[in-house]
Design an enzyme around this catalytic site. Structure first.
Site, mmCIF file in Angstrom:
data_model
loop_
_atom_site.group_PDB
_atom_site.id
_atom_site.type_symbol
_atom_site.label_atom_id
_atom_site.label_comp_id
_atom_site.label_asym_id
_atom_site.label_seq_id
_atom_site.Cartn_x
_atom_site.Cartn_y
_atom_site.Cartn_z
ATOM 1 N N ASN A 297 0.861 -1.180 0.000
ATOM 2 C CA ASN A 297 0.000 0.000 0.000
ATOM 3 C C ASN A 297 0.901 1.235 0.000
ATOM 4 O O ASN A 297 1.523 1.552 1.013
ATOM 5 C CB ASN A 297 -0.880 -0.048 1.257
ATOM 6 C CG ASN A 297 -1.837 1.133 1.343
ATOM 7 O OD1 ASN A 297 -1.837 2.006 0.481
ATOM 8 N ND2 ASN A 297 -2.646 1.148 2.389
ATOM 9 N N ARG B 24 -2.796 -2.225 -3.298
ATOM 10 C CA ARG B 24 -3.988 -1.408 -3.075
ATOM 11 C C ARG B 24 -3.932 -0.242 -4.060
ATOM 12 O O ARG B 24 -2.953 0.513 -4.088
ATOM 13 C CB ARG B 24 -3.978 -0.867 -1.651
ATOM 14 C CG ARG B 24 -5.171 0.005 -1.415
ATOM 15 C CD ARG B 24 -5.056 0.791 -0.147
ATOM 16 N NE ARG B 24 -6.250 1.587 0.023
ATOM 17 C CZ ARG B 24 -6.301 2.700 0.723
ATOM 18 N NH1 ARG B 24 -5.237 3.142 1.348
ATOM 19 N NH2 ARG B 24 -7.416 3.380 0.822
ATOM 20 N N HIS C 186 -12.713 3.010 0.378
ATOM 21 C CA HIS C 186 -12.696 2.076 1.509
ATOM 22 C C HIS C 186 -13.476 0.802 1.199
ATOM 23 O O HIS C 186 -13.963 0.120 2.107
ATOM 24 C CB HIS C 186 -13.312 2.699 2.783
ATOM 25 C CG HIS C 186 -12.506 3.780 3.401
ATOM 26 N ND1 HIS C 186 -13.078 4.901 3.976
ATOM 27 C CD2 HIS C 186 -11.171 3.928 3.544
ATOM 28 C CE1 HIS C 186 -12.123 5.680 4.438
ATOM 29 N NE2 HIS C 186 -10.950 5.119 4.186
ATOM 30 N N GLY D 142 -11.713 6.114 10.557
ATOM 31 C CA GLY D 142 -10.275 6.219 10.825
ATOM 32 C C GLY D 142 -9.867 7.638 10.534
ATOM 33 O O GLY D 142 -10.692 8.561 10.642
ATOM 34 N N ASN D 143 -8.613 7.835 10.155
ATOM 35 C CA ASN D 143 -8.176 9.156 9.727
ATOM 36 C C ASN D 143 -8.984 9.613 8.530
ATOM 37 O O ASN D 143 -9.487 10.728 8.483
ATOM 38 C CB ASN D 143 -6.715 9.026 9.315
ATOM 39 C CG ASN D 143 -5.902 10.032 10.016
ATOM 40 O OD1 ASN D 143 -6.396 11.108 10.367
ATOM 41 N ND2 ASN D 143 -4.647 9.703 10.212
ATOM 42 N N ARG E 163 -9.652 16.234 6.374
ATOM 43 C CA ARG E 163 -10.521 16.549 5.227
ATOM 44 C C ARG E 163 -11.872 17.080 5.717
ATOM 45 O O ARG E 163 -12.395 16.591 6.717
ATOM 46 C CB ARG E 163 -10.749 15.295 4.379
ATOM 47 C CG ARG E 163 -9.546 14.920 3.549
ATOM 48 C CD ARG E 163 -9.779 13.608 2.822
ATOM 49 N NE ARG E 163 -8.793 12.627 3.213
ATOM 50 C CZ ARG E 163 -8.901 11.321 3.016
ATOM 51 N NH1 ARG E 163 -9.969 10.822 2.435
ATOM 52 N NH2 ARG E 163 -7.957 10.508 3.417
ATOM 53 N N ARG F 110 -7.683 10.648 19.409
ATOM 54 C CA ARG F 110 -7.276 10.390 20.800
ATOM 55 C C ARG F 110 -6.892 11.684 21.502
ATOM 56 O O ARG F 110 -7.306 11.946 22.631
ATOM 57 C CB ARG F 110 -6.076 9.445 20.849
ATOM 58 C CG ARG F 110 -6.448 8.001 20.933
ATOM 59 C CD ARG F 110 -5.265 7.138 20.750
ATOM 60 N NE ARG F 110 -4.644 7.412 19.452
ATOM 61 C CZ ARG F 110 -3.816 6.571 18.844
ATOM 62 N NH1 ARG F 110 -3.500 5.451 19.417
ATOM 63 N NH2 ARG F 110 -3.313 6.851 17.664
ATOM 64 N N ASN G 119 -11.907 1.546 18.425
ATOM 65 C CA ASN G 119 -11.263 1.823 19.718
ATOM 66 C C ASN G 119 -11.922 2.873 20.600
ATOM 67 O O ASN G 119 -11.503 3.047 21.738
ATOM 68 C CB ASN G 119 -9.806 2.257 19.478
ATOM 69 C CG ASN G 119 -8.996 1.141 18.862
ATOM 70 O OD1 ASN G 119 -8.903 0.061 19.420
ATOM 71 N ND2 ASN G 119 -8.445 1.390 17.686
ATOM 72 N N GLU H 284 -8.208 -4.912 5.683
ATOM 73 C CA GLU H 284 -8.202 -4.651 4.239
ATOM 74 C C GLU H 284 -7.103 -5.458 3.545
ATOM 75 O O GLU H 284 -7.262 -5.915 2.419
ATOM 76 C CB GLU H 284 -7.975 -3.154 3.990
ATOM 77 C CG GLU H 284 -9.151 -2.308 4.443
ATOM 78 C CD GLU H 284 -8.785 -0.864 4.696
ATOM 79 O OE1 GLU H 284 -8.214 -0.573 5.771
ATOM 80 O OE2 GLU H 284 -9.047 -0.024 3.829
HETATM 81 P P1 ADP Z 1 -5.943 5.510 8.760
HETATM 82 O O1 ADP Z 1 -5.706 4.046 8.480
HETATM 83 O O2 ADP Z 1 -7.052 6.125 7.967
HETATM 84 O O3 ADP Z 1 -4.700 6.352 8.786
HETATM 85 P P2 ADP Z 1 -6.758 4.544 11.375
HETATM 86 O O4 ADP Z 1 -7.835 3.603 10.983
HETATM 87 O O5 ADP Z 1 -5.480 3.985 11.884
HETATM 88 O O6 ADP Z 1 -6.489 5.612 10.248
HETATM 89 O O7 ADP Z 1 -7.358 5.511 12.511
HETATM 90 C C1 ADP Z 1 -6.630 6.545 13.055
HETATM 91 C C2 ADP Z 1 -7.533 7.300 14.013
HETATM 92 O O8 ADP Z 1 -7.978 6.399 15.042
HETATM 93 C C3 ADP Z 1 -6.830 8.460 14.697
HETATM 94 O O9 ADP Z 1 -7.677 9.593 14.730
HETATM 95 C C4 ADP Z 1 -6.634 7.917 16.115
HETATM 96 O O10 ADP Z 1 -6.619 8.926 17.080
HETATM 97 C C5 ADP Z 1 -7.903 7.087 16.263
HETATM 98 N N1 ADP Z 1 -7.806 6.180 17.415
HETATM 99 C C6 ADP Z 1 -7.005 5.126 17.600
HETATM 100 N N2 ADP Z 1 -7.181 4.597 18.853
HETATM 101 C C7 ADP Z 1 -8.121 5.363 19.454
HETATM 102 C C8 ADP Z 1 -8.753 5.359 20.727
HETATM 103 N N3 ADP Z 1 -8.449 4.462 21.661
HETATM 104 N N4 ADP Z 1 -9.684 6.310 20.990
HETATM 105 C C9 ADP Z 1 -10.016 7.232 20.062
HETATM 106 N N5 ADP Z 1 -9.469 7.291 18.844
HETATM 107 C C10 ADP Z 1 -8.539 6.376 18.535
#
Ligand code: ADP
Length: 407
Positions: free
Chosen positions: A7, A91, A180, A210-211, A241, A285, A335, A386
């Site tokens: 990826n 990907r 996604h 996620g992000n 975004r 977080r 999470n 994924e």
């Molecule tokens: P991507 O793959 O799109 O970069 P992820 O799926 O890894 O993103 O998600 C990242 C996001 O998940 C971040 O905003 C991170 O703060 C949030 N995150 C991870 N663990 C926790 C948690 N325990 N509580 C709240 N948010 C969380």
């Protein structure tokens, strides 16, 4: 079969070596900050200690070489020979309207991915670089492209057309594509394994938070609508975004701030979302901690994020005329009990009731039901994978191509 999943981002290469027979991860890792003064290299071999190093990695080809050197080094005992890797799954973010399924990569496929660069200028160029670099490093192995957009090809015209002149759709393919796809596909399949109902009769809402974040309405196993659109910019508020905004804001800003187009692009893609709203961080977080300490803007960013999730859930229940289950996945969805709770609160009218205990105690990394027993709609946390979807598709296509040169 041993499959290497790749990826590639603009300055990163993530990888995952997967055994598709038992679906186990053998080793994963990434090279970050490619082209910077120093790059970061991480490897996580299953059951061994994690490795983190700084190195000078100039480009994606060097990153791929670094990864393969690590996997093939006799002292690491991960892969005995390059020929043990039987397929590489890539990907690819945008398959435009050309790719409804994963494909074996040849010159025509590369040309088509290049053509789609217009539609995904941030994502497809690094994906293509990764393909070139990996094909150079592993020239005798089948390489397969797995598209983020493919799962959404079942979306009907009423959901993928925008209210703009139809000519623009015909001429420039301006429509909703959705992204996604591998994640929405994977979590819905995990849910189907739990139920007795026929998949054909199911209605599911998958929330990949996620992000980057998107929501997908899945009816009878097929995507029927999704929050991301022509690009991954629309829909939910994301880390950086904006998600949906009134397009007139752009005209207004061009006039007021005399911004060139490239700045508008950066404004909406890199400086908006949770980061822009909070003025503090894109990371959920960090926002939760600051909000608990009384930061009003961080709290507002969280409120806007959750409100948008709730609105999309409501609208997809209307689109599908019902819903059996809501699935939460990805970093935030898997999470954060707080975000899940805020995203489905006060929806009892629609039959949605969370069980606070189950939600607060959902073990990380496990598929868990978090709805109350009397909730009309089940709610689950479903860890996404994924990379596994990409590996399984790549293995299938590699096997088929070994049997026929016409695949
Ligand atoms: P991507 O793959 O799109 O970069 P992820 O799926 O890894 O993103 O998600 C990242 C996001 O998940 C971040 O905003 C991170 O703060 C949030 N995150 C991870 N663990 C926790 C948690 N325990 N509580 C709240 N948010 C969380």
């Amino acid at each position: 079969m041993l499959v290497l999943v790749i990826n590639c981002g603009s300055s990163s290469v993530k990888y995952d070596l997967i055994n598709t027979e038992d679906e186990s991860g053998i080793c994963r890792g990434m090279v970050e900050r490619i082209g910077a003064v120093t790059s970061i290299v991480k490897h996580e071999p299953a059951g061994q200690k994690k490795i983190k190093e700084t190195k000078i990695i100039q480009n994606h080809t060097e990153a791929l070489r670094e990864i393969l050197n690590f996997l093939l080094s006799p002292e690491n005992k991960i892969v005995a020979a390059a020929s043990d890797i039987k397929a590489v799954g890539h990907r690819v973010v945008h398959g435009s309207d050309m790719f409804k399924d994963s494909v074996l990569i040849d010159d025509d496929v590369k040309a088509a991915i290049e053509q789609a660069i217009d539609l995904a200028p941030l994502h497809n160029p690094p994906n293509l670089k990764g393909i070139e670099a990996a094909m150079e490093a592993l020239p005798d192995v089948p390489h397969v492209a797995v598209f983020d957009t493919a799962f959404h090809h079942s979306i009907p015209a009423k959901a993928y057309l925008y209210g703009i002149p139809n000519r623009l759709y015909r001429r420039y393919k301006i429509r909703r594509y959705g992204f996604h796809g591998t994640s929405h596909y994977y979590v819905s399949r995990q849910y189907y394994k739990l139920i007795l109902k026929e998949v054909k009769a199911t209605k599911v809402i998958s929330c990949h938070l996620g992000n980057g974040a998107s929501i997908c309405a899945i009816k009878g196993g097929k995507s029927v609508d999704t929050s991301m659109g022509f690009t991954p910019l629309s829909g939910l508020v994301m880390g950086t975004r904006s998600g949906d905004i009134d397009p007139s804001i752009l005209f207004y800003l061009v006039e007021k701030e005399e911004l060139p187009l490239s700045n508008l692009h950066a404004l909406l893609n890199r400086h908006s979302g949770l980061l822009g709203l909070s003025g503090f961080a894109a990371d959920m977080r960090e926002l939760i901690i600051e909000a608990e300490n009384g930061d009003r803007r961080c709290q507002q960013a969280i409120d806007v994020f959750c409100y948008k999730v709730k609105q999309y859930i409501g609208s997809y229940i209307a689109s599908m005329n019902g819903c059996d289950a809501i699935l939460f996945t990805a970093g935030i969805g898997e999470n954060s009990p707080l975000i899940r709770q805020q995203s489905v609160k006060q929806m009892e009218f629609l039959g949605i009731k969370l069980d606070e205990d189950r939600n607060n105690n959902a073990p990380p990394g496990e598929l868990t039901r978090i709805s109350a027993d009397d909730s009309k709609i089940d709610i689950y946390v479903v860890p996404t994978n994924e990379e596994l979807v990409i590996a399984i598709d790549a293995a299938k296509i590699a096997q088929a191509s070994a049997q026929s040169p016409w695949i």
